[in-house]
Design a protein around this motif. Sequence first.
Motif, PDB file in Angstrom:
ATOM      1  N   LYS A 121       0.779  -1.304   0.073  1.00 46.73           N
ATOM      2  CA  LYS A 121       0.155  -0.090  -0.085  1.00 46.73           C
ATOM      3  C   LYS A 121       0.754   1.237  -0.193  1.00 46.73           C
ATOM      4  O   LYS A 121       0.617   2.256  -0.771  1.00 46.73           O
ATOM      5  N   PHE A 122       1.921   1.194   0.806  1.00 42.97           N
ATOM      6  CA  PHE A 122       2.662   2.547   1.034  1.00 42.97           C
ATOM      7  C   PHE A 122       4.076   2.725   0.386  1.00 42.97           C
ATOM      8  O   PHE A 122       4.287   3.745   0.014  1.00 42.97           O
ATOM      9  N   LEU A 123       4.551   1.672  -0.075  1.00 33.82           N
ATOM     10  CA  LEU A 123       5.932   1.627  -0.843  1.00 33.82           C
ATOM     11  C   LEU A 123       5.593   2.548  -2.128  1.00 33.82           C
ATOM     12  O   LEU A 123       6.594   3.434  -2.291  1.00 33.82           O
ATOM     13  N   PRO A 124       4.506   2.283  -2.788  1.00 36.12           N
ATOM     14  CA  PRO A 124       4.358   3.073  -4.224  1.00 36.12           C
ATOM     15  C   PRO A 124       4.232   4.724  -4.019  1.00 36.12           C
ATOM     16  O   PRO A 124       4.199   5.440  -4.793  1.00 36.12           O
ATOM     17  N   THR A 125       3.968   4.911  -2.644  1.00 39.28           N
ATOM     18  CA  THR A 125       3.785   6.493  -2.565  1.00 39.28           C
ATOM     19  C   THR A 125       4.821   7.127  -2.268  1.00 39.28           C
ATOM     20  O   THR A 125       5.027   8.213  -2.383  1.00 39.28           O
ATOM     21  N   GLY A 126       6.279   6.431  -2.195  1.00 38.28           N
ATOM     22  CA  GLY A 126       7.520   7.025  -2.165  1.00 38.28           C
ATOM     23  C   GLY A 126       7.716   7.292  -0.621  1.00 38.28           C
ATOM     24  O   GLY A 126       8.824   7.764  -0.451  1.00 38.28           O
ATOM     25  N   ILE A 127       6.798   7.381   0.099  1.00 38.53           N
ATOM     26  CA  ILE A 127       6.918   7.867   1.561  1.00 38.53           C
ATOM     27  C   ILE A 127       8.083   6.896   2.342  1.00 38.53           C
ATOM     28  O   ILE A 127       8.005   5.629   2.124  1.00 38.53           O
ATOM     29  N   ASN A 128       8.720   7.223   3.235  1.00 38.36           N
ATOM     30  CA  ASN A 128       9.871   6.419   3.835  1.00 38.36           C
ATOM     31  C   ASN A 128       8.866   5.544   4.921  1.00 38.36           C
ATOM     32  O   ASN A 128       7.936   6.266   5.820  1.00 38.36           O
ATOM     33  N   ILE A 129       9.077   4.359   5.112  1.00 38.87           N
ATOM     34  CA  ILE A 129       8.464   3.459   6.189  1.00 38.87           C
ATOM     35  C   ILE A 129       9.294   3.028   7.263  1.00 38.87           C
ATOM     36  O   ILE A 129      10.476   2.287   7.082  1.00 38.87           O
ATOM     37  N   ARG A 130       9.507   3.644   8.479  1.00 33.00           N
ATOM     38  CA  ARG A 130      10.183   3.584   9.474  1.00 33.00           C
ATOM     39  C   ARG A 130       9.388   2.705  10.534  1.00 33.00           C
ATOM     40  O   ARG A 130       8.991   3.472  11.327  1.00 33.00           O
ATOM     41  N   PRO A 131       9.251   1.342  10.591  1.00 35.24           N
ATOM     42  CA  PRO A 131       8.322   1.010  11.463  1.00 35.24           C
ATOM     43  C   PRO A 131       8.571   1.243  12.982  1.00 35.24           C
ATOM     44  O   PRO A 131       9.831   1.107  13.186  1.00 35.24           O
ATOM     45  N   HIS A 132       7.671   1.390  13.834  1.00 40.29           N
ATOM     46  CA  HIS A 132       7.990   1.557  15.327  1.00 40.29           C
ATOM     47  C   HIS A 132       8.387   0.073  15.783  1.00 40.29           C
ATOM     48  O   HIS A 132       7.272  -0.839  15.928  1.00 40.29           O
ATOM     49  N   LEU A 133       9.424  -0.083  16.487  1.00 40.19           N
ATOM     50  CA  LEU A 133       9.800  -1.372  17.030  1.00 40.19           C
ATOM     51  C   LEU A 133       9.311  -1.567  18.346  1.00 40.19           C
ATOM     52  O   LEU A 133       9.861  -2.676  18.919  1.00 40.19           O
ATOM     53  N   LYS A 134       8.843  -0.651  18.957  1.00 36.58           N
ATOM     54  CA  LYS A 134       8.283  -0.779  20.435  1.00 36.58           C
ATOM     55  C   LYS A 134       7.267  -1.851  20.604  1.00 36.58           C
ATOM     56  O   LYS A 134       6.963  -2.367  21.339  1.00 36.58           O
ATOM     57  N   THR A 135       6.711  -2.203  19.340  1.00 39.07           N
ATOM     58  CA  THR A 135       5.640  -3.212  19.263  1.00 39.07           C
ATOM     59  C   THR A 135       5.998  -4.520  19.259  1.00 39.07           C
ATOM     60  O   THR A 135       5.827  -5.625  20.351  1.00 39.07           O
ATOM     61  N   THR A 136       7.321  -4.908  18.419  1.00 40.49           N
ATOM     62  CA  THR A 136       7.814  -6.041  18.213  1.00 40.49           C
ATOM     63  C   THR A 136       8.950  -6.484  18.962  1.00 40.49           C
ATOM     64  O   THR A 136       9.286  -7.489  19.506  1.00 40.49           O
ATOM     65  N   LYS A 137       9.857  -5.381  19.532  1.00 40.15           N
ATOM     66  CA  LYS A 137      11.052  -5.500  20.336  1.00 40.15           C
ATOM     67  C   LYS A 137      11.859  -6.551  19.868  1.00 40.15           C
ATOM     68  O   LYS A 137      12.554  -7.259  20.743  1.00 40.15           O
ATOM     69  N   SER A 138      11.946  -6.809  18.760  1.00 45.06           N
ATOM     70  CA  SER A 138      12.823  -8.001  18.119  1.00 45.06           C
ATOM     71  C   SER A 138      13.639  -7.459  16.767  1.00 45.06           C
ATOM     72  O   SER A 138      13.026  -7.019  15.871  1.00 45.06           O
ATOM     73  N   ALA A 139      15.125  -7.881  16.900  1.00 42.77           N
ATOM     74  CA  ALA A 139      15.874  -7.246  16.138  1.00 42.77           C
ATOM     75  C   ALA A 139      15.499  -8.217  14.833  1.00 42.77           C
ATOM     76  O   ALA A 139      15.769  -7.793  13.376  1.00 42.77           O
ATOM     77  N   THR A 140      15.139  -9.385  14.999  1.00 43.87           N
ATOM     78  CA  THR A 140      14.905 -10.326  13.527  1.00 43.87           C
ATOM     79  C   THR A 140      13.837  -9.817  13.039  1.00 43.87           C
ATOM     80  O   THR A 140      13.606  -9.537  11.568  1.00 43.87           O
TER      81      THR A 140
END
Length: 370
Positions: free
Chosen positions: A36-55
């Motif tokens: 949905k969002f990659l084609p908009t050209g916007i940067n997606i920087r997910p918040h890792l406070k949810t998953t707390k996992s480097a993997t």
Amino acid sequence: MPYAPKIGDPIEVLDTPSMVVDLDKMESNMRKLFSKFLPTGINIRPHLKTTKSATIAKKLVAAGAKGGCVAKLSEAEVMCGLGFTDLLITCEVVGKVKVARLVELFRKHREIRIVVDSLKGASAIDDALAVAGIEGKINTLVDLDVGLHRTGVQPGEAALTLAQFVADSSHLNLIGVQGYEGHLQHVHGDEERKRLCLESMAILTQTADAFRAAGHTIDVVTTGGTGTADFCVTVPGITEIQPGSFVFMDTDYRNAIGAHYEQSLTILATVLSTQGPNIITIDAGLKSLTTDSGLAECKTRGYTYGVLGDEHGSLAWDGGNVALKLDVGDRVEMVPSHIDPTVNLFDWYYAYRNGVVEEIWKVDSRGMVQ
Ligand code: PLP
Ligand code: MN
């Protein structure tokens, strides 16, 4: 033999309570968001406070994310230690001890980005970097209050003054503005959430423009969560979104935004006891399922969850005679009401497909609230 579930085991070997992830659903959530969002050209920087996992952070990057957000400095320390260093710390780094830790982190990891919302906070970091003899400047965003009234400098003069201070400082590099509209993520009804979100986005983009008019280079305008990202990306001037919960979802989010993303994470629990004809007790209480956003849901239809204390929960049967009645030793899957603090209760994720454990991930930054 000690208890040690491993890849390839059927999920029946997992003891309870356990935190399990349906990989098909999680991957589908990621595909949905990124397609949905990659084609908009916007940067997606997910918040890792949810998953707390480097993997999982690395999976998100493989899907198209650029970098990640963490809430707290201690989360950043953990993620950097695991090789994930393109991070924005979305909470202000305040206090002598924490600023000293930030200096040490920045010494090693130059990609770290921070936010500031006060002259006092900004100058403490600037001074500490100077005193430590650090070469170079730390990438800094002005955190703006766009209506959440949690952190963020007020728009207008105060924001401009802070931006000027950062720009003039010796060790802070002004790169952008953060304006997180957290109070809107769970507003029910798409139209209302959109209307309010666009108001917040106007405050944010107008402030970014005011900074530019004052001569500052503003490359990053970052905002948005799972509930508002669809609207944020439509606003000219927004460059980055920070959604987190979409990876796993929870019932609170589903109730607010609908079932676009699937509930990919559940807590496995076991029936310990029956208490009369219509109540059974499971081994998941407050230490396994958080209750700040309502009560978890049982995937076995007809049962309603209740809290019976730290270690216990009740399931009340209200389904008549139409569905299976659970008995002692049976297992159930519980869907969390609020994903972030629930994840923080467990050490491990068991990720499965077709009933078989396919991957095991540590909750790397569990408990990192500093
Ligand atoms: N950005 C900030 C600053 C947040 O605090 C949060 C969550 O609380 C998010 C983004 C991610 O929001 P969500 O988990 O609702 O997608
Ligand atoms: Mn949350």
